[in-house]
Design a protein around this motif. Sequence first.
Motif, mmCIF file in Angstrom:
data_model
loop_
_atom_site.group_PDB
_atom_site.id
_atom_site.type_symbol
_atom_site.label_atom_id
_atom_site.label_comp_id
_atom_site.label_asym_id
_atom_site.label_seq_id
_atom_site.Cartn_x
_atom_site.Cartn_y
_atom_site.Cartn_z
ATOM 1 N N GLU A 110 -5.350 170.541 21.699
ATOM 2 C CA GLU A 110 -5.110 169.263 21.024
ATOM 3 C C GLU A 110 -3.689 168.766 21.282
ATOM 4 O OE1 GLU A 110 -5.387 167.236 16.581
ATOM 5 O OE2 GLU A 110 -5.520 169.406 16.786
ATOM 6 N N GLN A 112 -1.881 169.468 23.930
ATOM 7 C CA GLN A 112 -1.845 169.052 25.330
ATOM 8 C C GLN A 112 -2.526 167.695 25.521
ATOM 9 O OE1 GLN A 112 -3.583 172.301 27.519
ATOM 10 N NE2 GLN A 112 -1.688 173.512 27.504
ATOM 11 N N VAL A 113 -3.654 167.496 24.835
ATOM 12 C CA VAL A 113 -4.367 166.218 24.941
ATOM 13 C C VAL A 113 -3.493 165.095 24.400
ATOM 14 C CG1 VAL A 113 -6.332 164.902 24.017
ATOM 15 C CG2 VAL A 113 -6.696 167.191 24.958
ATOM 16 N N SER A 114 -2.784 165.358 23.306
ATOM 17 C CA SER A 114 -1.879 164.342 22.753
ATOM 18 C C SER A 114 -0.796 163.995 23.772
ATOM 19 C CB SER A 114 -1.237 164.832 21.463
ATOM 20 O OG SER A 114 -2.210 165.017 20.458
ATOM 21 N N LYS A 115 -0.259 165.003 24.454
ATOM 22 C CA LYS A 115 0.755 164.750 25.484
ATOM 23 C C LYS A 115 0.151 163.949 26.638
ATOM 24 C CE LYS A 115 3.616 168.818 24.577
ATOM 25 N NZ LYS A 115 4.089 170.114 25.104
ATOM 26 N N PHE A 116 -1.067 164.321 27.060
ATOM 27 C CA PHE A 116 -1.738 163.584 28.143
ATOM 28 C C PHE A 116 -1.996 162.142 27.726
ATOM 29 C CE2 PHE A 116 -3.679 167.734 29.866
ATOM 30 C CZ PHE A 116 -2.659 167.892 30.781
ATOM 31 N N GLU A 117 -2.361 161.951 26.477
ATOM 32 C CA GLU A 117 -2.625 160.593 25.991
ATOM 33 C C GLU A 117 -1.350 159.757 26.043
ATOM 34 O OE1 GLU A 117 -4.937 158.568 22.185
ATOM 35 O OE2 GLU A 117 -3.925 160.488 21.913
ATOM 36 N N VAL A 118 -0.251 160.325 25.607
ATOM 37 C CA VAL A 118 1.028 159.613 25.652
ATOM 38 C C VAL A 118 1.368 159.275 27.109
ATOM 39 C CG1 VAL A 118 3.532 159.875 25.299
ATOM 40 C CG2 VAL A 118 1.922 160.550 23.489
ATOM 41 N N ASN A 119 1.188 160.239 27.998
ATOM 42 C CA ASN A 119 1.467 160.001 29.413
ATOM 43 C C ASN A 119 0.513 158.971 30.003
ATOM 44 O OD1 ASN A 119 3.658 161.730 29.564
ATOM 45 N ND2 ASN A 119 2.404 163.507 30.111
ATOM 46 N N ALA A 120 -0.753 158.984 29.576
ATOM 47 C CA ALA A 120 -1.721 158.005 30.076
ATOM 48 C C ALA A 120 -1.319 156.602 29.643
ATOM 49 C CB ALA A 120 -3.119 158.338 29.583
ATOM 50 N N TYR A 121 -0.862 156.440 28.396
ATOM 51 C CA TYR A 121 -0.414 155.120 27.936
ATOM 52 C C TYR A 121 0.829 154.668 28.722
ATOM 53 C CZ TYR A 121 -3.634 154.985 23.971
ATOM 54 O OH TYR A 121 -4.753 154.948 23.188
ATOM 55 N N ASP A 124 -0.392 153.680 32.155
ATOM 56 C CA ASP A 124 -1.083 152.399 32.077
ATOM 57 C C ASP A 124 -0.072 151.265 31.968
ATOM 58 O OD1 ASP A 124 -3.446 150.745 31.862
ATOM 59 O OD2 ASP A 124 -2.982 150.560 29.699
#
Length: 140
Positions: A110, A112-121, A124
Motif C-alpha cells: 500500500e 509503494q502504491v501510494s508512492k506510485f500514485e504520486v509519481n503517476a500524477y 501525468d
Amino acid sequence: MDERRKKQSFFFAELEMSPSCSSFEVLDPHDPVISRLATQLFKKTTDYLQAEMVAGQEHYMLLEEINRLAITKYADLRSLAANLNKTLNEYNEMYAQQIQPLLQQIDQIEVQVSKFEVNAYRLDSYTKQLKARFKELEEK
C-alpha cells in the motif's frame, strides 16, 4: 399423683367414657373403644411418619439426581471451554505465523502504491506540460 388422676378423670368424663379409662396402669383393664381408637391413632401416625420419611427420601434422591446432572453439565462446559481455549491458541499462533506477515506485506504494498500514485500524477502533469509546449512549438 392424685391431682393427675383427677385431671384425667375430668378429661375422660367429658368424652363419656367409662371410669376404668381414667388410669393407664399396665395391669388395669382398658375400654375396648379407647384401645381401638389408640390403635388407629398409632397406625395413622405411623403411616404419616413413614410418608414423611419417604417424601424426605424422595427429595434427597431428587437432589442427588440434580447434582449428578449439574456435574455432567459442568464437565461438558469445562470440556467445551478447554476446546475453545485450544482453538483460540491455535488461531493466535496461525495469525502470528501466517497472517500477520501477509498483512505487513499488504501494508508495504500500500505504501509503494501510494508512492506510485504520486509519481503517476507527477508524470501525468509533466506529460500535459510537454504536450502544451509541443503544441506551442508546432504553432510557431
